[in-house]
Design a protein around this motif. Sequence first.
Motif, PDB file in Angstrom:
ATOM      1  N   ARG A  89      24.238  18.839  16.456  1.00 40.05           N
ATOM      2  CA  ARG A  89      24.892  19.217  15.210  1.00 40.05           C
ATOM      3  C   ARG A  89      25.973  18.244  14.765  1.00 40.05           C
ATOM      4  O   ARG A  89      26.129  17.964  13.590  1.00 40.05           O
ATOM      5  N   SER A 133      25.103  18.738  10.804  1.00 36.23           N
ATOM      6  CA  SER A 133      25.592  20.046  10.379  1.00 36.23           C
ATOM      7  C   SER A 133      25.938  20.082   8.895  1.00 36.23           C
ATOM      8  O   SER A 133      26.086  21.148   8.318  1.00 36.23           O
ATOM      9  N   GLN A 140      17.412  19.191   7.209  1.00 38.70           N
ATOM     10  CA  GLN A 140      17.354  19.111   8.670  1.00 38.70           C
ATOM     11  C   GLN A 140      15.910  19.093   9.151  1.00 38.70           C
ATOM     12  O   GLN A 140      15.562  18.367  10.073  1.00 38.70           O
TER      13      GLN A 140
ATOM     14  N   THR B 203      19.452  24.228  21.330  1.00 36.62           N
ATOM     15  CA  THR B 203      18.832  23.719  20.097  1.00 36.62           C
ATOM     16  C   THR B 203      17.396  23.267  20.344  1.00 36.62           C
ATOM     17  O   THR B 203      16.732  22.815  19.431  1.00 36.62           O
TER      18      THR B 203
END
Lengths: 311, 422
Positions: A89, A133, A140, B203
């Motif tokens: 991120r 992020s 993304q 993730t």
Amino acid sequence: MATNTAISVQHISKSYGNFKAVDDLTFDVYGGEVFALLGPNGSGKTTTIRMILDILRPDAGAIQVLGGPITDATKDRIGYLPEERGLYRNVPVLEMMSYLGRLKGLSGNDAKKRSLALLEKLELAEHAKKKISELSKGMQQKVQFAVTVLHDPALIIIDEPFSGLDPVNTLVIKALLLEFRDKGGAVVMSTHQMQQVEEMCNRLLMIHRGQQRLYGPLEDIRKQYAQHAIIVEGEGNWSSLPGVIRVEQAQNGARESDHQAMLYLDAQTSPDAVLAAIASSRQMNIRRFELAVPDLNEIFIRVVEGERHAQ
Amino acid sequence: MLNKALIVARREYGFNVRRPGFLFAAFGMPIFLVFMIFIVSLVIASTEEDLERLGTIGYVDHSDVLSEAVAVPATFATFEDETSARTALDESTIGAYFVVPEDYLNSGDVTLYGNSGLPDALHDAISDFLVANLSAKADGELPVERIITPVHTTYFLINSGRTLNEEIFILVFLPFIFAIVFMIATQVSSGYLMGGVVEEKSTRIMEILITSITSTELLVGKIIGLGALGLTQLLVWLAMGGITLALGQNRLLPLPPDFNLSLDLIPLDFVVVMLVYFVLDYALFASLMAGIGVMVGSEQESRQYAGIIGLLTSLPYFFFFFFISDPNGPLPVALTLIPITAPLATIFRLGIGPVPAWQIIASMLILLATTIVVVWASARVFRWGALLYGTRVTPRLLFNLIRRSPQSGGVVTSAVQEHRLS
């Protein structure tokens, strides 16, 4: 059929304790095709993919990827996008792409150059220095896709490529996948979006409870599931036609006046003969006439439901 | 193989070295400490100036203790009576005066008069003055200096050849600081390692990573990269400490006159031992953290485990008293030999006094062996933990993961599955 085999799977099985996740699967994937891996949740798709990627070893059977057993060098020629996916991120887009590209064997320079070119292509160039992020979800996902193809792999394995993408981005990714295929790359795509499979895939494998249920070219499978029936839209007393044994009014006509109907034929009557009979009749007119080939969604449901009923 | 591990190492180093948290720990903290030393020495210096600021201190003696006074401080002046002293104070020719009453020898009472706040240093000066004169009266043969300062200690640490003068507080203080530096260096970097693993797992980047490189390459790369980070931090601290001491030694810092800093306070052997312990302890810690990070999968939970391990490591702090009173007693020796407490225990003991060489060697060997076992076990757990989601980690599952060979993935996942079903 394409000459180069990207994946060759021979009789693989995999058990977790008493649970047989994959049961004697055999299939091939060729370069220059999009291959769909279908099946309900928990049917063994992910286990199969993981065995192809050498994350898991099969209990029995053999897998060859890009011409041999999988090695570290082979892995550099595969792009993999798992289903549930994320990115670092707090790392800038370009930096992360370069890093993952280098892990796939690219030099630092190449990784950077290719990342920039891909970002350009995906209209993300201006975001290269931004942190992940700070990107929208759609962006993304495009970055994730870019990471998958960054190192110019010969084989892409991609789980649910279109989940969460808006229609515009779906088209962008689809175009890139087809471009990849047209250059001779092999795409293995696991998805629940049957419409995408029908639009893109050449061949498919459907598994259920770890076993093969359907395997082969999409068209062959649809024909295999075709009923001896035709769908007509228009006006007329369809049941009076010779060879029609049953008429079913379809539910899904867009308008009341569409009068769509499914005509089931007896074994001796061909669809051509019915068409000729309609054409020669003055009481009937048609706006649409087609073979009742079920769509993939229907086939999927029929396979899964059929087994549920059989139990 | 090593190549890809180095790519991981460079990335981990490059990413984490830029973190604000790291920059603060590496540079901010030592600057802060040096700043504090500065402030403390300024405060000490300023209290002495306060005494000078008061100027002459008058005294009136009714007890005869100070008749024919000896060891009179330069700023002290005697007055016949309280009236004249009071007048002098009012005219500001003196800054303060004190009265020693007639029954002083019985009561010990002394009254101090002044206009504003009177510094502690004045109390000490008066006290020293009276002690000197009392002893002179009691037995004039004893040197006054010995009564005021009975002990000048020189600590000669035989196995290191170091000599330390007086600064017993530094003797105790220094190992304490070293221990803090050491713990921050190991815990910050292994904490980053764990955080990174948890992020990669949650993730699912982990799945992309382990289809690009082997889990061992990933683990080794992370340990090298973050180890280099911890070492960077340690060296920055040592360098800054060294610079501070060198400046102090050459009196380039505004230190009080009897506050001596010297480079000898950080002897080379000490630094070498500390660096060896750092490498071993960090590898132990980092692989433990990596193993935990990959198994638990949530930042919060992993921090709890890290906290427990951190607490175990810092056990020697709780027993610091034992180290001071008997550095070679059974408890300090035991803590030196137990791998998880060995680095701090040894640093404490080395700071306080000599440690038998066999104990240091034994401690390092035990730590090395433990580290090898833990790194190996972590590498095994790491391979499979990366793909486990939502499984509660139990000792039995861990044991299964460690026991099975990485080549028999099926067997391991079977073990996991069986575990889940049972």
